[in-house]
Scaffold this active site. Sequence first.
Site, mmCIF file in Angstrom:
data_model
loop_
_atom_site.group_PDB
_atom_site.id
_atom_site.type_symbol
_atom_site.label_atom_id
_atom_site.label_comp_id
_atom_site.label_asym_id
_atom_site.label_seq_id
_atom_site.Cartn_x
_atom_site.Cartn_y
_atom_site.Cartn_z
ATOM 1 N N GLY A 14 0.784 -1.232 0.000
ATOM 2 C CA GLY A 14 0.000 0.000 0.000
ATOM 3 C C GLY A 14 0.812 1.276 0.000
ATOM 4 N N LYS A 15 2.085 1.187 -0.350
ATOM 5 C CA LYS A 15 2.963 2.367 -0.287
ATOM 6 C C LYS A 15 2.515 3.492 -1.220
ATOM 7 C CE LYS A 15 7.257 1.823 -1.690
ATOM 8 N NZ LYS A 15 6.930 0.393 -1.888
ATOM 9 N N VAL A 17 -0.531 4.055 -2.421
ATOM 10 C CA VAL A 17 -1.795 4.636 -1.955
ATOM 11 C C VAL A 17 -1.549 5.525 -0.734
ATOM 12 C CG1 VAL A 17 -4.086 4.110 -1.030
ATOM 13 C CG2 VAL A 17 -3.170 2.775 -2.923
ATOM 14 N N LYS A 37 9.246 9.422 -8.125
ATOM 15 C CA LYS A 37 9.447 7.973 -8.137
ATOM 16 C C LYS A 37 10.795 7.726 -8.795
ATOM 17 C CE LYS A 37 8.125 3.624 -7.656
ATOM 18 N NZ LYS A 37 7.743 2.997 -6.379
ATOM 19 N N GLY A 113 9.847 -0.988 -2.949
ATOM 20 C CA GLY A 113 9.890 -2.044 -1.938
ATOM 21 C C GLY A 113 10.337 -1.512 -0.589
ATOM 22 N N GLY A 171 -0.642 0.496 5.717
ATOM 23 C CA GLY A 171 -0.987 0.744 4.336
ATOM 24 C C GLY A 171 -2.258 0.104 3.831
ATOM 25 N N SER A 172 -2.800 -0.878 4.520
ATOM 26 C CA SER A 172 -3.993 -1.549 4.001
ATOM 27 C C SER A 172 -4.742 -2.227 5.157
ATOM 28 C CB SER A 172 -3.606 -2.579 2.935
ATOM 29 O OG SER A 172 -4.741 -3.133 2.318
ATOM 30 N N PRO A 201 -7.440 2.425 4.829
ATOM 31 C CA PRO A 201 -8.233 1.208 4.615
ATOM 32 C C PRO A 201 -7.848 0.479 3.333
ATOM 33 C CG PRO A 201 -9.642 3.094 5.156
ATOM 34 C CD PRO A 201 -8.282 3.636 4.870
ATOM 35 N N SER A 203 -8.191 -1.325 -0.206
ATOM 36 C CA SER A 203 -8.967 -0.990 -1.404
ATOM 37 C C SER A 203 -9.259 0.495 -1.540
ATOM 38 C CB SER A 203 -10.292 -1.779 -1.448
ATOM 39 O OG SER A 203 -10.046 -3.173 -1.399
#
Length: 239
Positions: A14-15, A17, A37, A113, A171-172, A201, A203
Amino acid sequence: MTVLMVSGTGTEIGKTVVTAAVAASAVAAGRSVAVLKPAQTGMEPGAPGDAAEVVRLAGPSVTARELARYPEPLAPDTAARRAGLPTLSPREIADAARELSRSHDLVLVEGAGGLLVRFDEAGHTLADAARLLDAPVLVVTPPALGTLNSTTLTAEALRARGLASPGVVIGSWPAEPDLACRCNLADLPSSSGLPLLGVVPESSGSLSPEDFRAAAPTWLGPDLSGSWSPESFLTAWQP
């Protein structure tokens, strides 16, 4: 905080997001934001990468920049070697972040990563770029079993290199967290020595951009331009 590095304890946690949520919250607070990035792996030329995804979710006012792209989903140095392409040095990453910081209030540098994934033949990592910038490193981690060890190891690696971290973001977060997830909420800060700064959260990346931008500040604490309260969240999910 002009430049903030965003690193994970692993991959697919989840990085991107979380980076988008931090960007959206900063934009909502009136700050100009850029996302860098350094190395995008596992993407062919022309395909939208992680930086483009951050812009899609956080809004068109966010500036996106990508330094290198490699087609295979591998560590950047391995992917570059196999593709016969140049690797990235920490100096190149730091220089690009500094350039963006001259025209933006916040520059988010999303790693590949985990913290110590190699970017070049000499074994340089995101941590080396952070050291050149004297930039803090936000740690993104999953909530499930095993996260205490990986998050604590990442925190120890940061301290060993003299790097600061504002804290940890999950992250998730699952809709129905199991016992390990709920216990880890309370245990992560004591194990890693880093505060919990937010919970995104699962998704969330599938939300419409409008809904994502409206919700993002509620997932992050005040240190990340949000309104999320760790005390309230912990109380709600205590085992």
